[in-house]
Scaffold this motif. Structure first.
Motif, PDB file in Angstrom:
ATOM      1  N   HIS A  37       0.640  -0.828  -0.094  1.00  0.00           N
ATOM      2  CA  HIS A  37      -0.474   0.137  -0.151  1.00  0.00           C
ATOM      3  C   HIS A  37       1.115   1.306   0.024  1.00  0.00           C
ATOM      4  CE1 HIS A  37      -3.738   2.610   0.965  1.00  0.00           C
ATOM      5  NE2 HIS A  37      -2.742   2.993   2.002  1.00  0.00           N
ATOM      6  N   VAL A  38       0.681   1.769  -0.704  1.00  0.00           N
ATOM      7  CA  VAL A  38       1.271   2.895  -0.795  1.00  0.00           C
ATOM      8  C   VAL A  38      -0.005   4.458  -1.673  1.00  0.00           C
ATOM      9  CG1 VAL A  38       2.402   2.949  -3.586  1.00  0.00           C
ATOM     10  CG2 VAL A  38       4.005   4.731  -1.799  1.00  0.00           C
ATOM     11  N   ALA A  39       0.210   5.570  -0.867  1.00  0.00           N
ATOM     12  CA  ALA A  39      -0.954   6.750  -0.708  1.00  0.00           C
ATOM     13  C   ALA A  39       0.111   7.410  -0.816  1.00  0.00           C
ATOM     14  CB  ALA A  39      -2.272   6.058  -0.467  1.00  0.00           C
ATOM     15  N   VAL A  40      -0.961   8.623  -0.801  1.00  0.00           N
ATOM     16  CA  VAL A  40      -0.149  10.363  -0.861  1.00  0.00           C
ATOM     17  C   VAL A  40      -1.233  10.058   0.651  1.00  0.00           C
ATOM     18  CG1 VAL A  40      -0.643  12.858  -1.697  1.00  0.00           C
ATOM     19  CG2 VAL A  40      -0.224  10.888  -3.092  1.00  0.00           C
ATOM     20  N   ALA A  41      -0.081  11.526   1.109  1.00  0.00           N
ATOM     21  CA  ALA A  41      -0.963  12.253   2.694  1.00  0.00           C
ATOM     22  C   ALA A  41      -0.687  13.523   2.600  1.00  0.00           C
ATOM     23  CB  ALA A  41      -0.089  10.910   3.827  1.00  0.00           C
ATOM     24  N   GLY A  42      -1.517  14.317   2.650  1.00  0.00           N
ATOM     25  CA  GLY A  42      -1.412  15.818   2.953  1.00  0.00           C
ATOM     26  C   GLY A  42      -1.222  15.927   1.216  1.00  0.00           C
ATOM     27  N   GLN A  43      -0.154  16.984   1.662  1.00  0.00           N
ATOM     28  CA  GLN A  43       0.100  17.573   0.105  1.00  0.00           C
ATOM     29  C   GLN A  43       1.341  16.934   0.226  1.00  0.00           C
ATOM     30  OE1 GLN A  43      -0.780  21.835   0.821  1.00  0.00           O
ATOM     31  NE2 GLN A  43      -2.993  21.377   0.845  1.00  0.00           N
ATOM     32  N   THR A  44       2.332  17.373   0.867  1.00  0.00           N
ATOM     33  CA  THR A  44       3.599  15.954   0.693  1.00  0.00           C
ATOM     34  C   THR A  44       4.191  15.194   0.861  1.00  0.00           C
ATOM     35  OG1 THR A  44       4.494  17.848   2.569  1.00  0.00           O
ATOM     36  CG2 THR A  44       4.212  19.170   1.354  1.00  0.00           C
TER      37      THR A  44
END
Length: 291
Positions: A244-251
């Motif tokens: 699992h890999v995902a964007v967390a927040g804006q940065t």
């Protein structure tokens, strides 16, 4: 200064480093059914919890050795029958499986001989269900691999702490120095640091009833390179492809690897002339540098 290269072996021993006192953090595996009341429902509840955890946390490529009742619980949680290795007797061998699901009473000898590494447990007493990583070579081979892997993880963790492109907060530095972080995470952080600067805010794991390696990480501060960093992590080949890999927040990114954590992936080598990874392409042939 010589560069420490993490030479990542193509075949890994499916086992975990067992040590006390590691913390856990919430993940998809936390959403498991609660055990009911009464002797029968408590036993069934422990099986259901173990099955849900395996369905959400164990590698989808791992063969799971289980006794018939546990195999049925796993299928109810969506684990494909083709991934199951039914153990039809107490003397059956789990060779060829990556994970063994058993209890101290039903499979104690199997655990000692083939699966010395506990990676999760559910319930207690006679209703306890254990999830273990299978090591065909048994406890002696596991202990030898464990000693070598712990030394390599400590060395790699110390090198990451000196990397000017990564900042660690909270208990992260101590966890790295103690060798408590999954080798796949170490390689991923090294690869990302060859292209970006960022901050590691937390390591984590979700393994009920078992002290195991941290195989989750939260990072932030990547900035405008976030999309490329996400693509870089997603482009890796197993065993370095996260579950699992995902964007967390804006940065930031949230990265999680499946259980069990393999040993034997790290081999520290001093190589002053090793090439840097190509921009945006991940680490070539599974190699990551730590400067």
């Amino acid at each position: 200064m010589a560069t420490l290269v993490l030479a990542l072996a193509g075949a890994a021993v499916m086992a975990l480093w067992l040590t006390g006192g590691l913390a856990s953090s919430p993940s998809r595996a936390a959403r498991v059914p609660a055990a009911g009341r009464g002797p029968l429902s408590v036993a069934a509840g422990a099986q259901a919890q173990a099955a849900a955890w395996i369905a959400g946390q164990v590698s989808g490529n791992a063969i799971v050795a289980c006794y018939p009742g546990m195999c049925a619980a796993l299928q109810e949680q969506g684990v494909a029958a083709g991934r199951l290795m039914p153990l039809r007797s107490a003397a059956a061998s789990p060779r060829g499986a990556g994970v063994l699901v058993t209890s101290p009473s039903a499979g104690g000898q199997l655990a000692v001989r083939y699966a010395p590494a506990l990676i999760a447990s559910f319930g207690s007493g006679g209703n306890r269900v254990e999830v273990r990583a299978v090591e065909p070579g048994g406890a002696p081979a596991y202990r030898a691999a464990l000693r070598a892997d712990l030394a390599a993880r400590r060395s790699a963790g110390s090198q990451l702490l000196r990397n000017p492109h990564i900042r660690f907060t909270g208990p992260g530095p101590a966890q790295l120095q103690a060798g408590q972080v999954d080798a796949r995470l170490l390689a991923t952080l090294a690869s990302l640091a060859s292209q970006y600067s960022f901050r590691v805010t937390a390591f984590g794991d979700a393994a009920p009833g078992a002290p195991v390696l941290f195989r989750q990480v939260a990072i932030t501060g990547i900035g405008r390179g976030l999309a490329a960093a996400l693509a870089m992590v997603r482009a890796q080949n197993p065993p370095y492809l996260p579950a699992h890999v995902a964007v967390a927040g804006q940065t930031g990114l949230s990265i999680e690897f499946a259980a069990p954590s393999p040993l034997g992936l790290l081999s520290p080598v001093l190589d002053a002339n090793s090439p840097r990874p190509a921009a945006g392409g991940g680490f070539p042939l599974g190699r990551a540098q730590i400067r």
